[in-house]
Write an enzyme that holds these catalytic residues in place. Structure first.
Site, PDB file in Angstrom:
ATOM      1  N   ILE A 164      51.091  32.152  32.905  1.00 26.03           N
ATOM      2  CA  ILE A 164      51.483  31.068  32.519  1.00 26.03           C
ATOM      3  C   ILE A 164      51.592  31.787  31.008  1.00 26.03           C
ATOM      4  O   ILE A 164      51.217  32.429  30.334  1.00 26.03           O
ATOM      5  CB  ILE A 164      50.123  30.222  32.505  1.00 26.03           C
ATOM      6  CG1 ILE A 164      49.459  29.406  33.903  1.00 26.03           C
ATOM      7  CG2 ILE A 164      50.777  29.394  31.450  1.00 26.03           C
ATOM      8  CD1 ILE A 164      48.240  28.994  33.336  1.00 26.03           C
ATOM      9  N   ASP A 165      53.341  31.275  30.956  1.00 25.78           N
ATOM     10  CA  ASP A 165      53.610  31.841  30.042  1.00 25.78           C
ATOM     11  C   ASP A 165      53.866  30.511  28.556  1.00 25.78           C
ATOM     12  O   ASP A 165      54.704  29.193  29.592  1.00 25.78           O
ATOM     13  CB  ASP A 165      54.804  32.435  29.817  1.00 25.78           C
ATOM     14  CG  ASP A 165      55.005  32.637  27.759  1.00 25.78           C
ATOM     15  OD1 ASP A 165      54.887  33.239  27.429  1.00 25.78           O
ATOM     16  OD2 ASP A 165      56.685  32.292  27.785  1.00 25.78           O
ATOM     17  N   ASP A 189      53.806  37.979  33.836  1.00 29.15           N
ATOM     18  CA  ASP A 189      53.155  36.882  33.215  1.00 29.15           C
ATOM     19  C   ASP A 189      53.100  35.293  34.082  1.00 29.15           C
ATOM     20  O   ASP A 189      53.958  34.436  34.760  1.00 29.15           O
ATOM     21  CB  ASP A 189      53.785  35.909  31.925  1.00 29.15           C
ATOM     22  CG  ASP A 189      52.710  35.531  31.240  1.00 29.15           C
ATOM     23  OD1 ASP A 189      51.144  35.422  31.214  1.00 29.15           O
ATOM     24  OD2 ASP A 189      53.059  35.091  29.990  1.00 29.15           O
ATOM     25  N   THR A 220      50.322  29.717  27.526  1.00 30.21           N
ATOM     26  CA  THR A 220      49.497  29.068  27.536  1.00 30.21           C
ATOM     27  C   THR A 220      48.600  27.192  26.684  1.00 30.21           C
ATOM     28  O   THR A 220      47.982  27.337  26.967  1.00 30.21           O
ATOM     29  CB  THR A 220      47.969  30.101  28.117  1.00 30.21           C
ATOM     30  OG1 THR A 220      48.915  30.790  28.847  1.00 30.21           O
ATOM     31  CG2 THR A 220      46.600  29.537  27.963  1.00 30.21           C
ATOM     32  N   ASP A 243      55.788  38.797  27.781  1.00 31.80           N
ATOM     33  CA  ASP A 243      55.984  37.125  27.767  1.00 31.80           C
ATOM     34  C   ASP A 243      57.375  37.361  27.752  1.00 31.80           C
ATOM     35  O   ASP A 243      58.513  36.187  28.246  1.00 31.80           O
ATOM     36  CB  ASP A 243      56.031  37.081  25.841  1.00 31.80           C
ATOM     37  CG  ASP A 243      54.643  37.127  26.395  1.00 31.80           C
ATOM     38  OD1 ASP A 243      53.814  36.121  26.875  1.00 31.80           O
ATOM     39  OD2 ASP A 243      54.226  37.729  25.352  1.00 31.80           O
ATOM     40  N   GLU A 294      49.662  40.246  32.590  1.00 30.62           N
ATOM     41  CA  GLU A 294      49.307  40.273  31.362  1.00 30.62           C
ATOM     42  C   GLU A 294      47.458  40.030  31.218  1.00 30.62           C
ATOM     43  O   GLU A 294      47.159  40.114  30.565  1.00 30.62           O
ATOM     44  CB  GLU A 294      49.855  38.461  30.004  1.00 30.62           C
ATOM     45  CG  GLU A 294      48.695  38.107  29.424  1.00 30.62           C
ATOM     46  CD  GLU A 294      48.852  37.766  28.667  1.00 30.62           C
ATOM     47  OE1 GLU A 294      50.321  36.282  28.785  1.00 30.62           O
ATOM     48  OE2 GLU A 294      48.829  36.837  27.565  1.00 30.62           O
TER      49      GLU A 294
HETATM   50  P1  2AM Z   1      51.409  32.861  25.935  1.00 27.89           P
HETATM   51  O1  2AM Z   1      51.327  31.727  26.261  1.00 27.89           O
HETATM   52  O2  2AM Z   1      51.619  33.756  27.520  1.00 27.89           O
HETATM   53  O3  2AM Z   1      49.918  33.350  25.571  1.00 27.89           O
HETATM   54  C1  2AM Z   1      55.728  31.479  22.929  1.00 27.89           C
HETATM   55  O4  2AM Z   1      55.207  32.262  20.589  1.00 27.89           O
HETATM   56  C2  2AM Z   1      54.786  32.588  23.053  1.00 27.89           C
HETATM   57  O5  2AM Z   1      53.652  34.162  22.200  1.00 27.89           O
HETATM   58  C3  2AM Z   1      54.403  32.468  24.069  1.00 27.89           C
HETATM   59  O6  2AM Z   1      55.076  33.397  25.436  1.00 27.89           O
HETATM   60  C4  2AM Z   1      52.969  32.746  24.376  1.00 27.89           C
HETATM   61  O7  2AM Z   1      52.679  33.335  25.532  1.00 27.89           O
HETATM   62  C5  2AM Z   1      52.702  33.939  23.248  1.00 27.89           C
HETATM   63  N1  2AM Z   1      51.665  33.471  22.368  1.00 27.89           N
HETATM   64  C6  2AM Z   1      51.001  34.391  21.085  1.00 27.89           C
HETATM   65  N2  2AM Z   1      50.702  33.900  20.088  1.00 27.89           N
HETATM   66  C7  2AM Z   1      50.567  32.261  20.307  1.00 27.89           C
HETATM   67  C8  2AM Z   1      50.167  31.457  20.005  1.00 27.89           C
HETATM   68  N3  2AM Z   1      49.336  31.538  18.680  1.00 27.89           N
HETATM   69  N4  2AM Z   1      50.710  30.386  20.017  1.00 27.89           N
HETATM   70  C9  2AM Z   1      50.935  30.204  21.268  1.00 27.89           C
HETATM   71  N5  2AM Z   1      51.760  30.976  22.145  1.00 27.89           N
HETATM   72  C10 2AM Z   1      51.226  31.970  22.138  1.00 27.89           C
HETATM   73 CA    CA Z   2      50.612  34.017  28.889  1.00 25.02          CA
END
Ligand code: 2AM
Ligand code: CA
Length: 270
Positions: A93-94, A91, A96, A217, A70
């Site tokens: 940090i999934d 990823d 974040t 993801d 990512e």
């Molecule tokens: P991320 O933390 O790597 O950005 C959950 O909805 C998933 O979609 C998470 O895995 C997150 O990945 C991503 N994501 C996309 N839009 C988001 C948002 N508005 N808030 C939180 N996560 C989001």
């Molecule tokens: Ca991420």
């Protein structure tokens, strides 16, 4: 099964555990800064540091392998990759947003693909002290305990997770799907980590999960869910260039008996 698979799985687990320690340490010491990508998408300096750590370890140990990550290679064209070249989908940090807000629903996600096949997946949730993993054809595990889907059959009693995109213009059909789920199922959860939602379907803590997400993801979590007995499919036809096996557009993953009923609910005919 290739004898390399076991070696790669141990390697991925070690990376995910070390990356998890970096994440916990960064948050305990508040040692990270926030930034924003397109569509107000949050990224922190810890996302970048963990990405660099994982990618450099892969390059050092397996220089012939490819990486789709990512944070450092989000536009790599997987379609150009030869059938027999292993591709790591990362990823760092999934979750974040959860990480930056002091929540515990945060994971490192590491998947490995060869051609159109899911080979292994590791999802480590360091604050929750749970490491989920699966190897193709060998089942799915959490901290070495075997996982199985809930086996739920009734839509009315189903607990269904989803998520919402950073891009606000995409929200309207998603809200319609959530409304339908709320009318027909037990309840909805929005936990903020797609990788962990998939692992929680695998663990039977959720009966289903649907969302449109990116390859990193879902790369590891879909194999973990599949190996725990979940049905993995789609409620949207794919528009992106990703190969189907890592395409997260319109992902629907559930206990098998619920799948068809859920598909009817979330398919808006778009
Ligand atoms: P991320 O933390 O790597 O950005 C959950 O909805 C998933 O979609 C998470 O895995 C997150 O990945 C991503 N994501 C996309 N839009 C988001 C948002 N508005 N808030 C939180 N996560 C989001
Ligand atoms: Ca991420």
């Amino acid at each position: 099964m290739s004898e390399n698979y076991e070696e790669w799985l141990e390697f991925a687990k070690t990376l995910a555990v070390k990356a998890g320690e970096m994440i916990v340490e960064a948050r305990e010491s508040s040692n990270f800064v926030r930034d924003y990508k397109m569509h107000h998408e949050l990224v922190t300096s810890t996302d970048i540091a963990v990405d660099q750590y994982i990618c450099s370890c892969i390059l050092e140990s397996y220089p012939s392998h490819r990486i789709l990550s990512e944070e450092s290679s989000p536009s790599m064209d997987l379609g150009n990759i030869g059938e027999d070249i292993p591709v790591w989908v990362i990823d760092p940090i999934d979750g974040t947003v959860n990480f930056a807000h002091g929540h515990h629903h945060v994971a490192v996600s590491i998947g490995l693909y060869i051609g159109e096949q899911r080979i292994l997946g590791v999802v480590n949730a360091p604050f929750l002290k749970e490491c989920f993993w699966a190897l193709k054809g060998s089942g799915a595990f959490c901290n070495d305990k075997p996982l199985a889907v809930s086996g739920a059959k009734e839509l009315r009693n189903a607990l269904v997770a989803t998520g919402f995109p950073y891009q606000k213009t995409a929200l309207t059909p998603i809200i319609e799907r959530v409304s339908r789920i709320l009318h027909h199922c037990q309840d909805v959860r929005r936990n903020g980590s797609a990788a962990l939602d998939l692992c929680w379907v695998a663990a039977g803590r959720l009966d289903a999960y649907f969302e449109s997400v990116k390859p990193w993801d879902m790369a590891a979590g879909t194999l973990i869910a599949e190996e725990a007995g979940a049905k993995v499919g789609y409620y949207l036809s794919h528009t992106a260039t990703w190969p189907d096996v890592v395409n997260g557009e319109g992902l629907l993953v559930s206990s098998p008996e619920l799948y068809n009923d859920l598909l009817v609910l979330v398919d808006l005919g778009l």
